[in-house]
Write a protein that holds these residues in place. Sequence first.
Motif, PDB file in Angstrom:
ATOM      1  N   ASP A 108       0.836  -1.192   0.000  1.00  0.00           N
ATOM      2  CA  ASP A 108       0.000   0.000   0.000  1.00  0.00           C
ATOM      3  C   ASP A 108       0.877   1.250   0.000  1.00  0.00           C
ATOM      4  O   ASP A 108       2.040   1.230   0.407  1.00  0.00           O
ATOM      5  CB  ASP A 108      -0.915   0.013   1.224  1.00  0.00           C
ATOM      6  N   ASP A 109       0.298   2.341  -0.457  1.00  0.00           N
ATOM      7  CA  ASP A 109       1.018   3.607  -0.572  1.00  0.00           C
ATOM      8  C   ASP A 109       1.572   4.029   0.796  1.00  0.00           C
ATOM      9  O   ASP A 109       0.823   4.231   1.746  1.00  0.00           O
ATOM     10  CB  ASP A 109       0.069   4.683  -1.093  1.00  0.00           C
ATOM     11  N   ARG A 241      12.775  -3.484 -15.318  1.00  0.00           N
ATOM     12  CA  ARG A 241      12.338  -2.548 -14.274  1.00  0.00           C
ATOM     13  C   ARG A 241      11.201  -1.701 -14.837  1.00  0.00           C
ATOM     14  O   ARG A 241      11.421  -0.881 -15.725  1.00  0.00           O
ATOM     15  CB  ARG A 241      13.496  -1.659 -13.825  1.00  0.00           C
ATOM     16  N   ILE A 242      10.012  -1.873 -14.292  1.00  0.00           N
ATOM     17  CA  ILE A 242       8.856  -1.168 -14.850  1.00  0.00           C
ATOM     18  C   ILE A 242       8.335  -0.064 -13.940  1.00  0.00           C
ATOM     19  O   ILE A 242       7.498   0.733 -14.355  1.00  0.00           O
ATOM     20  CB  ILE A 242       7.714  -2.148 -15.175  1.00  0.00           C
ATOM     21  N   TYR A 243       8.806  -0.020 -12.692  1.00  0.00           N
ATOM     22  CA  TYR A 243       8.393   1.053 -11.790  1.00  0.00           C
ATOM     23  C   TYR A 243       9.485   1.223 -10.749  1.00  0.00           C
ATOM     24  O   TYR A 243       9.609   0.436  -9.818  1.00  0.00           O
ATOM     25  CB  TYR A 243       7.060   0.731 -11.110  1.00  0.00           C
ATOM     26  N   LEU A 291      -5.908  -3.591  -9.902  1.00  0.00           N
ATOM     27  CA  LEU A 291      -4.683  -4.243  -9.442  1.00  0.00           C
ATOM     28  C   LEU A 291      -3.874  -3.332  -8.527  1.00  0.00           C
ATOM     29  O   LEU A 291      -3.293  -3.784  -7.530  1.00  0.00           O
ATOM     30  CB  LEU A 291      -3.830  -4.675 -10.634  1.00  0.00           C
ATOM     31  N   PHE A 292      -3.850  -2.046  -8.845  1.00  0.00           N
ATOM     32  CA  PHE A 292      -2.997  -1.119  -8.100  1.00  0.00           C
ATOM     33  C   PHE A 292      -3.795  -0.191  -7.183  1.00  0.00           C
ATOM     34  O   PHE A 292      -3.347   0.914  -6.863  1.00  0.00           O
ATOM     35  CB  PHE A 292      -2.136  -0.311  -9.073  1.00  0.00           C
ATOM     36  N   LYS A 298      -0.486   3.452  -9.047  1.00  0.00           N
ATOM     37  CA  LYS A 298      -1.694   3.949  -9.720  1.00  0.00           C
ATOM     38  C   LYS A 298      -1.550   5.405 -10.145  1.00  0.00           C
ATOM     39  O   LYS A 298      -2.187   5.849 -11.110  1.00  0.00           O
ATOM     40  CB  LYS A 298      -2.910   3.770  -8.803  1.00  0.00           C
ATOM     41  N   ARG A 299      -0.691   6.146  -9.467  1.00  0.00           N
ATOM     42  CA  ARG A 299      -0.585   7.577  -9.757  1.00  0.00           C
ATOM     43  C   ARG A 299      -0.026   7.865 -11.147  1.00  0.00           C
ATOM     44  O   ARG A 299      -0.275   8.937 -11.701  1.00  0.00           O
ATOM     45  CB  ARG A 299       0.285   8.264  -8.688  1.00  0.00           C
TER      46      ARG A 299
END
Length: 373
Positions: A108-109, A241-243, A291-292, A298-299
Amino acid sequence: MTTSTSDPKAADLIRQRAAELGFDACRIADARAEWAASQRLRAFVEHGRHGEMGWIEDTQGRRQHPTAMWEAARSAIMLGVNYGPDHDPLEVLARKDRAAISVYAQGDDYHELIKGRLKQLAGWLVSRFGGELKVFVDTAPLMEKPLAERAGLGWQGKHTNLVSREFGSWLFLGSILTELDLPPDGPSGGSCGQCRACLDVCPTNAFPAPYQLDARRCISYLTIELKGPIPAEFRPLLGNRIYGCDDCLAVCPWNKFAATSREQRLHAREALREPALADLAALDDAAFRALFAKSPVKRIGRDRFIRNVLYAIGNSSAPGLAASARRLLDDPAPLVRGAAVWALSRLLAPADFAALRAATAENDPDVRAEWAA
């Protein structure tokens, strides 16, 4: 005005309450003292190393010093939450059909997680000692890492992140500026010594020199902050690496202490540890949001995220993933279509790619440029 507390144990009581609320570290800094952080910030902006993060330049005046943002600030209560992983986050880089999501974004954020604890601590602080205060979690023009260093939570390492003797490079930071005049703890005096592991491991050479970062070359910046296509020179270096990117954090030798002292308070979602690239490439906007949910990922939005996934697919050397990229040639977003073109150019034989290009109608100039390249 300055508010003094007559309780000689105020600092100890604050640390005790912070620990009860789930903070792993709590120390106090003088919010009024001079520092060199403003000069480093000025050089960072003057060299354009902030890239598209225009808010850094826009708020530079308030970032110069804590009292430039809030004149009444007298003390800074600096807090840390350990998020050290229970595995080697670099192992996924060898699994080319899987996606690497930065450790901090696998749950979670953290802004929301820490903000709740900070507000509880702030409420207790006002009721116990009085005085006005302000709470921050990486969302305001407050340079938290220099303040954390001044308070003694650690020191800014050669990768420019905070390094702690107890938690290595894995600390989320939060802060409370208060009118209270509290006794400061002072710096911890730590040092990276001759170690340069974090500098040497960086895939894109984002560190012009020790203790300096050029965000325009940083994979975290490229995959999160950059809105358009990622420059072609960096795409092969992204790997899967995607994020974000954990490389410089994960190789820090001080992390070995985090492994022995960490309490599992922040949990990664199993679905985000090593998700399959093919599954992520199939996400539409609704599935992406589902999913996010509650995740910092998600941002950036679905289109920018799929852009990153497609670059990873292009780096996968897995022809079987070409079908995932091919389906996205018809995506409504030009950003996605352009990334799909690049991925297919890496996965298909030249003749097959040329045939696909001839059979594909494209009107967007940026995507046409990808085909031409």
